[in-house]
Write an enzyme that holds these catalytic residues in place. Structure first.
Site, mmCIF file in Angstrom:
data_model
loop_
_atom_site.group_PDB
_atom_site.id
_atom_site.type_symbol
_atom_site.label_atom_id
_atom_site.label_comp_id
_atom_site.label_asym_id
_atom_site.label_seq_id
_atom_site.Cartn_x
_atom_site.Cartn_y
_atom_site.Cartn_z
ATOM 1 N N ASN A 194 2.782 -1.281 15.745
ATOM 2 C CA ASN A 194 2.315 -2.278 14.732
ATOM 3 C C ASN A 194 2.239 -3.611 15.321
ATOM 4 O O ASN A 194 2.004 -4.649 14.382
ATOM 5 C CB ASN A 194 3.431 -2.284 13.409
ATOM 6 C CG ASN A 194 3.472 -0.896 13.114
ATOM 7 O OD1 ASN A 194 4.769 -0.422 13.036
ATOM 8 N ND2 ASN A 194 2.669 -0.443 12.379
ATOM 9 N N HIS B 184 -0.086 4.834 14.267
ATOM 10 C CA HIS B 184 -1.263 3.636 14.330
ATOM 11 C C HIS B 184 -1.530 3.604 15.945
ATOM 12 O O HIS B 184 -2.066 2.709 16.127
ATOM 13 C CB HIS B 184 -0.463 2.515 13.933
ATOM 14 C CG HIS B 184 -0.563 2.375 12.286
ATOM 15 N ND1 HIS B 184 -1.451 2.395 11.647
ATOM 16 C CD2 HIS B 184 0.837 2.173 11.618
ATOM 17 C CE1 HIS B 184 -1.209 2.421 10.353
ATOM 18 N NE2 HIS B 184 0.327 2.213 10.292
ATOM 19 N N HIS C 167 9.463 4.373 13.184
ATOM 20 C CA HIS C 167 8.560 4.200 12.069
ATOM 21 C C HIS C 167 8.833 3.883 10.441
ATOM 22 O O HIS C 167 8.146 3.211 9.841
ATOM 23 C CB HIS C 167 8.045 5.969 11.964
ATOM 24 C CG HIS C 167 6.936 6.109 10.983
ATOM 25 N ND1 HIS C 167 5.655 5.683 10.627
ATOM 26 C CD2 HIS C 167 7.088 6.784 9.473
ATOM 27 C CE1 HIS C 167 4.972 5.906 9.914
ATOM 28 N NE2 HIS C 167 5.681 6.682 9.049
HETATM 29 FE FE FE2 Z 1 4.452 4.473 12.315
#
Ligand code: FE2
Length: 263
Positions: free
Chosen positions: A39, A67, A176
């Protein structure tokens, strides 16, 4: 002894500023610094300049998750960055590396990235348990210290992985869900475990995103572009002490620092 810092999911630029600030005073306390970076760029994905920025702070290896490919430009560099990991249980044709071996002085660390399948909407992932067995058989050999970033949603899946790996690796660190859990411990056979290490980044929204956007998503079911929240930040991590000879964890400690001001 091997000393490791594992930094929870880095969310955006303000998180990167927190890490720069934190590591400027204590980088030398650790042999290896690991972080989940999926992220790191505006909340989703990785770019080459940001990866280099994270390395410049002293981070040795960066793991990813669901991601990994949110910024498509990662395809231009993922195959040439051996310390940038994508989950090892992606199908084998997917570019990138699922594990890396870090070396510093005489110390060696095997760092593995795996992803859960429960509530992750990742239907083509291989079993993380099978992928784990394969890596340990093929790679571990004489390496004692092994850390897994298990990027997963379900607490049960994370717990199952920790007990499955107990005695075979030094630590299983959950990532996560972005909320640090208070269950860090060393399991019976010597593996350190925390269900989720938490996140580093803006803490006044919903897991880093502006609360108004997330409320609208839940109430209206309309697609909405995520924006990171402003204001205070948290720095979440765990420090790990690992016995160099046996690979057993000696200690796991949570780190949870609030930065009220924008750095
Ligand atoms: Fe994630």
């Amino acid at each position: 002894m091997i000393k490791i810092l594992f930094i929870g999911d880095i969310v955006g630029k303000s998180a990167r500023n927190c890490i720069k600030h934190y590591l400027s005073s204590c980088r030398s306390e650790y042999d290896f610094i690991l972080a989940n970076g999926e992220n790191a760029v505006s909340g989703a994905g990785m770019t080459y300049p940001v990866l280099k920025e994270l390395y410049s702070f002293g981070i040795d290896a960066v793991s990813m998750g669901n991601h990994t490919f949110s910024k498509k430009e990662i395809l231009h560099f993922i195959d040439s960055e051996k310390n940038l990991l994508r989950p090892a249980n992606y199908p084998s044709k997917v570019p990138g590396f699922g594990y890396t071996i870090l070396k510093k002085d005489q110390k060696k660390l095997l760092f593995i990235n795996l992803m859960g399948r429960v509530y992750m909407n990742m239907l083509t992932l291989d079993s993380p348990f099978t992928a784990f067995d394969k890596i340990l058989t093929e790679v571990k050999k004489d390496i004692r210290a092994v850390v897994i970033d298990f990027h997963a949603e379900a607490t049960s899946e994370k717990g199952a992985m920790a007990y499955y790996a107990d005695g075979k690796v030094s630590a299983v660190i959950g990532t996560h869900t972005h909320v640090q859990t208070a269950d860090e411990r060393i399991l019976e056979k010597g593996t350190a475990f925390i269900t989720d290490v938490g996140m580093t980044g803006p803490c006044e929204g919903v897991i880093g995103v502006k609360k108004e956007i997330i409320i609208e998503k839940f109430t209206l079911q309309m697609p909405k572009h995520n924006q990171l929240s402003k204001g205070a930040n948290i720095f979440n991590a765990v420090s790990l002490d690992i016995d160099e000879q046996t690979g057993r964890a000696l200690d796991i400690r949570r780190i949870n620092i609030l930065y009220e001001d924008t750095l």
